[in-house]
Design a protein around this motif. Structure first.
Motif, PDB file in Angstrom:
ATOM      1  N   ILE A 111      42.424  46.231  37.720  1.00 43.98           N
ATOM      2  CA  ILE A 111      41.726  45.943  38.975  1.00 43.98           C
ATOM      3  C   ILE A 111      41.124  44.549  38.894  1.00 43.98           C
ATOM      4  N   PRO A 112      41.417  43.678  39.852  1.00 44.20           N
ATOM      5  CA  PRO A 112      40.837  42.322  39.811  1.00 44.20           C
ATOM      6  C   PRO A 112      39.312  42.367  39.935  1.00 44.20           C
TER       7      PRO A 112
ATOM      8  N   ALA B  43      49.229  39.742  46.916  1.00 45.25           N
ATOM      9  CA  ALA B  43      48.923  38.310  46.880  1.00 45.25           C
ATOM     10  C   ALA B  43      49.085  37.713  45.494  1.00 45.25           C
ATOM     11  N   GLY B  44      49.404  38.538  44.494  1.00 45.61           N
ATOM     12  CA  GLY B  44      49.680  38.030  43.156  1.00 45.61           C
ATOM     13  C   GLY B  44      48.483  37.864  42.253  1.00 45.61           C
ATOM     14  N   TYR B  45      47.401  38.586  42.516  1.00 42.71           N
ATOM     15  CA  TYR B  45      46.208  38.443  41.694  1.00 42.71           C
ATOM     16  C   TYR B  45      46.143  39.435  40.528  1.00 42.71           C
ATOM     17  N   ILE B  46      47.055  40.396  40.481  1.00 40.35           N
ATOM     18  CA  ILE B  46      46.969  41.449  39.473  1.00 40.35           C
ATOM     19  C   ILE B  46      47.886  41.146  38.291  1.00 40.35           C
ATOM     20  N   ASP B  47      47.320  41.276  37.110  1.00 39.12           N
ATOM     21  CA  ASP B  47      48.082  41.157  35.870  1.00 39.12           C
ATOM     22  C   ASP B  47      48.372  42.571  35.364  1.00 39.12           C
TER      23      ASP B  47
ATOM     24  N   THR C   1      44.280  31.950  32.024  1.00 41.31           N
ATOM     25  CA  THR C   1      45.557  32.633  31.805  1.00 41.31           C
ATOM     26  C   THR C   1      45.855  33.677  32.870  1.00 41.31           C
ATOM     27  N   ALA C   2      44.947  33.902  33.816  1.00 41.08           N
ATOM     28  CA  ALA C   2      45.140  34.908  34.859  1.00 41.08           C
ATOM     29  C   ALA C   2      46.281  34.496  35.784  1.00 41.08           C
ATOM     30  N   PRO C   3      46.887  35.453  36.510  1.00 36.29           N
ATOM     31  CA  PRO C   3      48.021  35.122  37.382  1.00 36.29           C
ATOM     32  C   PRO C   3      47.689  34.057  38.430  1.00 36.29           C
ATOM     33  N   ARG C   4      46.526  34.179  39.102  1.00 35.44           N
ATOM     34  CA  ARG C   4      46.123  33.188  40.098  1.00 35.44           C
ATOM     35  C   ARG C   4      44.648  32.846  39.881  1.00 35.44           C
TER      36      ARG C   4
END
Length: 594
Positions: free
Chosen positions: A462-463, A327-331, A274-277
């Motif tokens: 924080i990823p 880069a789109g990794y943070i929810d 379910t994570a963004p990337r």
């Protein structure tokens, strides 16, 4: 280039002069306070803030430039308000990564929801701020005993509890105390288990009395039972186990079930599907994000100002998060759901005692006392107070007592044991400010960060790779602290033997963590009490720093001390360093000596 050019005499004189406030009349005190808050001298002083904030170029010192250090501010020196606030902020930011990491790891191990995770971070920050104030104080008790060190000693969430709690959680999921879900493909996913955290809190609460009792044992006896050989081994293994169980796994994408790279299911990708990337564990994108944060810390150490160097870990987190966000990794859901204001007991846990965890947690508190003695000694050294004699012993006693009471109170705060933090000694050494006023500002900032709930939401966003790149460095720093403590030993044949025996269990446990898991499988139908004892022994044997520390303590107690190095031993030492060719003869003689 950590030098401040041309420091003035004024601050230096005020920094080294003993405080005399108690001897001043009330009118004089009022005038002093008024001048403090209404004059430039009271706010800024003569400190060169450019030295503190200007970046440095490595290898560019240029000629025979005069090297002057900034003034040293002692424990109770008269400190300008801005300098006290800036030094306090440095201490708070230097602690921050270490304070938020344990609750994040606990929550991740138990699959708790975001709201609970954010609360655990806030509670940790608030608890550290409150108990640090106690530790910095020096309350005189009856019969010459004290509470607190009277130094700029801050407390943080103990890393020693992490690996022990991980073993306790594994036992709870294995025996059914916490439930798991098995998918059709056989993948086992742990269900959320907040009760397990409550068990750890309750067990920690009752075990804290051991450290409280240890604080009343003469310091000389404690140092004899737990010499640098033991404490260094324990600290080294704590750092190593955390690198392997949390730092590197998060760097690869997550320390949860996605590490096994299942073909299907919720954790098929990291941190979950379910994570963004989401990506498979160990993907180059994850490795790159963690490496960026790691390299940022290195670059700050090369080019940063003293202020930046003290908060290098936070800068590494910030740079990694900026790139990860772009880069789109943070929810960002954890930020939006976090409350604006929070405090202790907004969430609570059922505090109960888990009997099999009592023995491991007692060992944890022994290790906390050992760490406290070493950290207080280091704080006294950088604070330029005596590190021997009755006053120093009373600081050790007061610090260990405050550490034990802190373990009890922190459980009531819904926080795992809070103990003395060593990271701030580096801040004192760089800024040359050991002043307790700066420490009180640090406590203020910690309380502020904890009460502002959105800040916890930011930390939670924080990823994993960014957090892993930073915490790997942080945990490796713990290992280096252990190596530094081990450097104090003489490295005689006895010392090498004890260390080798302790590391045989500790490192072996670290590399093959399942070796003791099935130790008691052959016992048929044990009673509940006997099964609890088996679980307790298994937890101890499965925790690298506990088993290594126990072996080191036992062998240090039963193997006779070497009074002095004999001539034959010197020959052996020369052979080992390549300065003598008579290896066989020397080794043979050395065997006879021992």
């Amino acid at each position: 280039m950590d030098e401040q050019p041309k420091p003035t005499v004024g601050p230096l004189a005020s920094a080294t002069r003993a405080p005399t406030d108690s001897a001043q009349p009330s009118g004089s005190k009022f005038r002093k306070i008024t001048r403090k808050f209404t004059t430039r001298e009271g706010w800024l002083g003569d400190y060169d803030y450019a030295w503190l904030c200007m970046p440095r170029l490595p290898f560019a010192r240029g000629g025979k430039r005069e090297r002057n250090l900034p003034p040293f501010y002692a424990l109770d020196a008269d400190l300008p308000i801005l300098l006290a606030a800036s030094c306090g902020l440095q201490h708070a930011l230097a602690m921050l990564a270490g304070l938020i990491t344990p609750p994040i790891i606990f929550a991740s191990s138990l699959n708790l929801d975001q709201e609970t995770q954010a609360y655990m971070i806030s509670a940790s920050l608030i608890g550290c701020g409150i108990l640090s104030l106690v530790q910095m104080s020096r309350f005189r008790l009856r019969k010459g005993y004290y509470l607190g060190t009277g130094l700029l000693s801050v407390v943080g969430t103990s890393f020693a509890t992490l690996s022990t709690a991980d073993a306790i959680f594994n036992a709870m999921y294995a025996n059914g105390t916490c439930s798991s879900t098995t998918a059709a493909d056989g993948t086992v996913t742990r269900d959320a288990c907040p009760d397990a955290y409550g068990y750890v809190l309750g067990t920690s609460l009752i075990c804290s009395f051991l450290e409280i009792f240890m604080s009343f044992v003469p310091v000389r006896i404690l140092q004899r039972i737990f010499p640098p050989m033991v404490t260094g081994t324990v600290i080294l293994m704590i750092g190593a186990s955390l690198v392997g169980s949390s730092g590197i796994p998060n760097w690869g994408g997550g320390s949860n079930d996605c590490m096994s790279r299942p073909a299907t299911g919720f954790f098929q990708l990291c941190p979950d599907i379910t994570a963004p990337r989401p990506l498979p564990w160990g993907s180059p994108e994850f490795i790159g994000l963690g490496f960026l944060s790691f390299v940022t810390i290195v670059l700050v150490e090369l080019f940063g100002s003293p202020f930046m160097k003290n908060i290098g870990i936070i800068i590494g987190l910030a740079v990694g998060c900026i790139v990860a966000g772009a880069a789109g990794y943070i929810d960002g859901s954890s930020i939006t759901t976090a409350p604006a204001i929070t405090f202790l007991w907004v969430h609570t846990f059922r505090i109960r005692v888990y009997a099999p965890a009592i023995l491991p947690m007692l060992a944890v508190y022994i290790s906390l006392a050992m760490e406290a003695i070493g950290d207080i000694t280091a704080s006294a050294e950088v604070s330029r107070v005596e590190v021997d004699g009755p006053e120093f012993d009373s600081r050790i006693q007061g610090g260990v007592l405050s550490d034990g009471i802190g373990g009890f109170v922190s459980a009531l705060f819904t926080v795992t044991p809070l103990s003395i933090f060593a990271q701030n000694n580096g801040v004192i050494a760089i800024t040359r400010c050991a002043n307790r006023t700066a420490g009180r500002f640090c406590c203020f900032f910690l309380l502020l960060f904890g009460i502002l709930g959105k800040i916890s939401g930011v930390f939670l966003a924080i990823p994993n790779p960014v957090l892993g790149g930073v915490t790997t460095f942080l945990f490796a720093s713990v290992m280096v602290s252990g190596v530094r403590v081990l450097s104090y030993i003489r490295w005689t044949r006895r010392d090498r033997f004890i260390l080798a025996a302790a590391l045989s269990f500790g490192v072996g446990d670290l590399l093959v963590p399942t070796i003791f898991t099935h130790l008691f499988d052959g016992v048929n139908n044990p009673s509940n009490g006997l099964q609890g004892l088996f679980d307790s022994i298994t937890i101890v044997l499965s925790t690298p720093f506990l088993v290594a520390g126990i072996v080191a303590v036992i062998l240090n107690g039963i193997i006779p001390q070497e009074v002095e190095m004999d001539v034959e031993e010197v020959d052996v030492e020369r052979v080992e360093h390549g300065s003598d060719s008579r290896s066989d003869d020397a080794d043979h003689k050395g065997e006879k000596v021992h």
